[in-house]
Structure formats: structure tokens, C-alpha cells
Design a protein around this motif. Structure first.
Motif, mmCIF file in Angstrom:
data_model
loop_
_atom_site.group_PDB
_atom_site.id
_atom_site.type_symbol
_atom_site.label_atom_id
_atom_site.label_comp_id
_atom_site.label_asym_id
_atom_site.label_seq_id
_atom_site.Cartn_x
_atom_site.Cartn_y
_atom_site.Cartn_z
ATOM 1 N N PHE A 21 0.521 -1.075 -0.096
ATOM 2 C CA PHE A 21 0.241 -0.521 -0.003
ATOM 3 C C PHE A 21 0.505 1.168 -0.296
ATOM 4 C CE2 PHE A 21 -2.409 3.205 2.874
ATOM 5 C CZ PHE A 21 -3.977 4.003 1.508
ATOM 6 N N ILE A 22 1.635 1.118 0.525
ATOM 7 C CA ILE A 22 2.709 2.675 0.960
ATOM 8 C C ILE A 22 3.253 2.568 -0.539
ATOM 9 C CG2 ILE A 22 4.119 3.609 2.531
ATOM 10 C CD1 ILE A 22 3.560 2.289 5.127
ATOM 11 N N SER A 23 4.116 1.630 -0.667
ATOM 12 C CA SER A 23 4.498 1.476 -2.509
ATOM 13 C C SER A 23 4.122 2.474 -3.673
ATOM 14 C CB SER A 23 5.044 0.410 -2.527
ATOM 15 O OG SER A 23 4.387 -0.842 -2.757
ATOM 16 N N SER A 24 2.124 1.585 -3.361
ATOM 17 C CA SER A 24 1.457 1.979 -4.672
ATOM 18 C C SER A 24 1.797 3.756 -4.105
ATOM 19 C CB SER A 24 0.236 1.367 -4.350
ATOM 20 O OG SER A 24 -0.078 1.841 -4.951
ATOM 21 N N ILE A 25 1.522 4.163 -3.117
ATOM 22 C CA ILE A 25 1.285 5.616 -2.583
ATOM 23 C C ILE A 25 2.192 6.372 -3.487
ATOM 24 C CG2 ILE A 25 1.110 7.244 -0.986
ATOM 25 C CD1 ILE A 25 -0.520 5.429 0.662
ATOM 26 N N HIS A 26 3.554 5.836 -2.508
ATOM 27 C CA HIS A 26 4.807 6.249 -3.039
ATOM 28 C C HIS A 26 5.083 6.570 -4.823
ATOM 29 C CE1 HIS A 26 9.424 6.160 -4.573
ATOM 30 N NE2 HIS A 26 9.099 7.186 -3.304
ATOM 31 N N ASP A 27 4.569 5.472 -5.683
ATOM 32 C CA ASP A 27 4.202 5.507 -7.190
ATOM 33 C C ASP A 27 3.860 6.355 -7.414
ATOM 34 O OD1 ASP A 27 6.831 3.513 -6.743
ATOM 35 O OD2 ASP A 27 5.362 1.633 -7.351
ATOM 36 N N GLN A 28 2.104 6.457 -7.277
ATOM 37 C CA GLN A 28 1.342 7.227 -7.549
ATOM 38 C C GLN A 28 1.275 9.168 -6.902
ATOM 39 O OE1 GLN A 28 -0.438 6.324 -9.590
ATOM 40 N NE2 GLN A 28 -0.167 3.976 -9.504
ATOM 41 N N LEU A 29 2.147 9.434 -5.847
ATOM 42 C CA LEU A 29 1.991 10.189 -5.702
ATOM 43 C C LEU A 29 3.139 11.895 -6.607
ATOM 44 C CD1 LEU A 29 1.304 11.953 -3.392
ATOM 45 C CD2 LEU A 29 3.561 11.545 -2.751
ATOM 46 N N GLY A 39 -0.743 24.659 -10.463
ATOM 47 C CA GLY A 39 -0.219 25.432 -8.941
ATOM 48 C C GLY A 39 0.559 24.950 -8.523
ATOM 49 N N THR A 40 0.158 24.966 -6.799
ATOM 50 C CA THR A 40 1.148 24.562 -5.994
ATOM 51 C C THR A 40 0.007 23.033 -5.326
ATOM 52 O OG1 THR A 40 2.416 25.904 -5.673
ATOM 53 C CG2 THR A 40 3.184 24.479 -4.085
ATOM 54 N N GLY A 41 0.701 21.914 -5.190
ATOM 55 C CA GLY A 41 0.572 20.800 -4.434
ATOM 56 C C GLY A 41 0.841 19.336 -5.092
ATOM 57 N N PHE A 42 0.006 18.255 -4.571
ATOM 58 C CA PHE A 42 0.268 16.559 -4.953
ATOM 59 C C PHE A 42 -0.955 16.333 -5.856
ATOM 60 C CE2 PHE A 42 -1.250 16.660 -0.778
ATOM 61 C CZ PHE A 42 -2.659 15.777 -1.349
ATOM 62 N N ASN A 43 -1.029 15.123 -6.557
ATOM 63 C CA ASN A 43 -2.139 14.411 -6.818
ATOM 64 C C ASN A 43 -1.656 12.989 -6.785
ATOM 65 O OD1 ASN A 43 -4.516 13.468 -8.679
ATOM 66 N ND2 ASN A 43 -2.664 13.934 -10.652
ATOM 67 N N LEU A 44 -2.480 12.316 -6.474
ATOM 68 C CA LEU A 44 -3.021 11.106 -5.734
ATOM 69 C C LEU A 44 -3.651 10.566 -6.064
ATOM 70 C CD1 LEU A 44 -1.206 8.968 -3.977
ATOM 71 C CD2 LEU A 44 -2.918 9.887 -1.650
ATOM 72 N N THR A 45 -3.401 9.020 -6.873
ATOM 73 C CA THR A 45 -4.228 8.032 -7.112
ATOM 74 C C THR A 45 -4.760 6.716 -7.065
ATOM 75 O OG1 THR A 45 -4.637 9.342 -9.098
ATOM 76 C CG2 THR A 45 -5.304 7.005 -9.770
ATOM 77 N N LEU A 46 -5.051 6.791 -5.863
ATOM 78 C CA LEU A 46 -5.330 5.467 -5.392
ATOM 79 C C LEU A 46 -6.035 3.890 -6.018
ATOM 80 C CD1 LEU A 46 -5.139 6.068 -1.623
ATOM 81 C CD2 LEU A 46 -2.797 5.523 -2.853
ATOM 82 N N ASP A 47 -5.626 2.930 -6.343
ATOM 83 C CA ASP A 47 -6.056 1.540 -6.249
ATOM 84 C C ASP A 47 -6.773 0.858 -5.488
ATOM 85 O OD1 ASP A 47 -7.263 -0.269 -8.383
ATOM 86 O OD2 ASP A 47 -4.916 -1.017 -8.575
#
Length: 158
Positions: A21-29, A39-47
Motif C-alpha cells: 500500500f505504501i509503495s503504491s502511494i509512493h509510486d502514484q504520488l 499550481g502547487t500541491g500534489f496529486n494522488l490516485t489510489l487503486d
């Protein structure tokens, strides 16, 4: 004994599912700063196929732990705020838990320096296996849990 084996196995499953799960977040972040469009921020897509097993094992761990608790009179809130694998019913079980805890501690003392040596080569490892650190931590936790479980079963059967 069955309680310790089941909870240890479910904990090991949870370690690796958390690493996935954490490595998936790391890959998708995707972090962006001062992008003229985003702008400034982040995008996260979780499966969902990664989140669902983590949730199911966490629920399974909670339910089986509650059903197999040694103190049947304790409520769920009291039970969930204590460490169930270290609960002792009698002096013999207390001694077994102490010996198993020492075995797990020695395992941590051995596996953590070995992991530190692996991190000396983190640049080549990270290029081959980018999420190595998450799985390495899961392996150390697994080694400690397995040694605790094995020592508990060994001393229980004596």
C-alpha cells in the motif's frame, strides 16, 4: 497457542500489505510546485485493488483477535487498546511470553544491522527495486514476529 499463531500470521500479512500500500502511494504520488497550470500541491490516485485487501486483513485481524481474546469479559474498546499477543493468563504463559519477547528482540538486533548494511547499497538497489525500503522494513518486522511465534510455540510445548 492457536491465538499466537493466527495473530502472528495475520500480522505478517498486514506488514506486507502495508508495504504494498505504501509503495503504491509512493509510486502514484505526484508532487508539483509552482507549476503554471497545476499550481502547487500534489496529486494522488489510489487503486482499490490495493486498498481493499489491506482493509479486509485489518478487519480480519481485529475480529479474530477479539474472538480469541483471553479475557472474555473485556469490552471491544478495552481490548482494542491493549496488546493482545502479550496478554498472560497465568505465570507459565507470562514466562513463555517473556522468553518469546527476548527471542524477538535478539532477532531485531540481528536483522536491523543487516538491513543497515543493505542500505549502504541503496543507490543500486533503488534503481533496481525503487520501493526496497518499504519491503525491507516489512521483512524486519516479519523476522521479529516469526521468531516471537516460533519461540512462543517452542516454549509452550515444553
Amino acid at each position: 497457542m492457536k491465538r499466537v499463531i493466527i495473530q502472528s500470521c495475520l500480522n505478517i500479512c498486514m506488514y506486507f500489505l502495508a508495504a504494498i500500500f505504501i509503495s503504491s502511494i509512493h509510486d502514484q504520488l505526484n508532487v508539483f510546485q509552482n507549476d503554471p497550470v497545476k499550481g502547487t500541491g500534489f496529486n494522488l490516485t489510489l487503486d482499490l485493488s490495493i486498498i481493499l485487501p489491506v482493509i479486509l486483513v485489518a478487519i480480519g485481524l481485529s475480529v479474530t483477535g477479539y474472538w480469541m481474546r483471553t479475557d472474555k469479559k473485556s469490552s471491544f474498546s478495552k481490548w482494542s487498546s491493549s496488546t493482545t499477543e502479550f496478554s498472560d493468563q497465568d505465570e507459565r504463559e507470562e514466562a513463555i511470553t517473556g522468553k518469546a519477547t527476548r527471542a524477538a528482540y535478539v532477532t531485531f538486533l540481528i536483522t536491523l544491522p543487516a538491513l543497515m548494511i543493505c542500505f549502504l547499497f541503496d543507490v543500486p538497489l533503488m534503481s533496481i527495486f525503487p520501493n526496497f525500503s518499504f519491503y525491507a522494513i516489512a521483512l524486519v518486522l516479519t523476522a521479529g514476529t516469526l521468531s516471537y511465534m516460533a519461540a512462543w510455540v517452542y516454549h509452550y510445548q515444553r
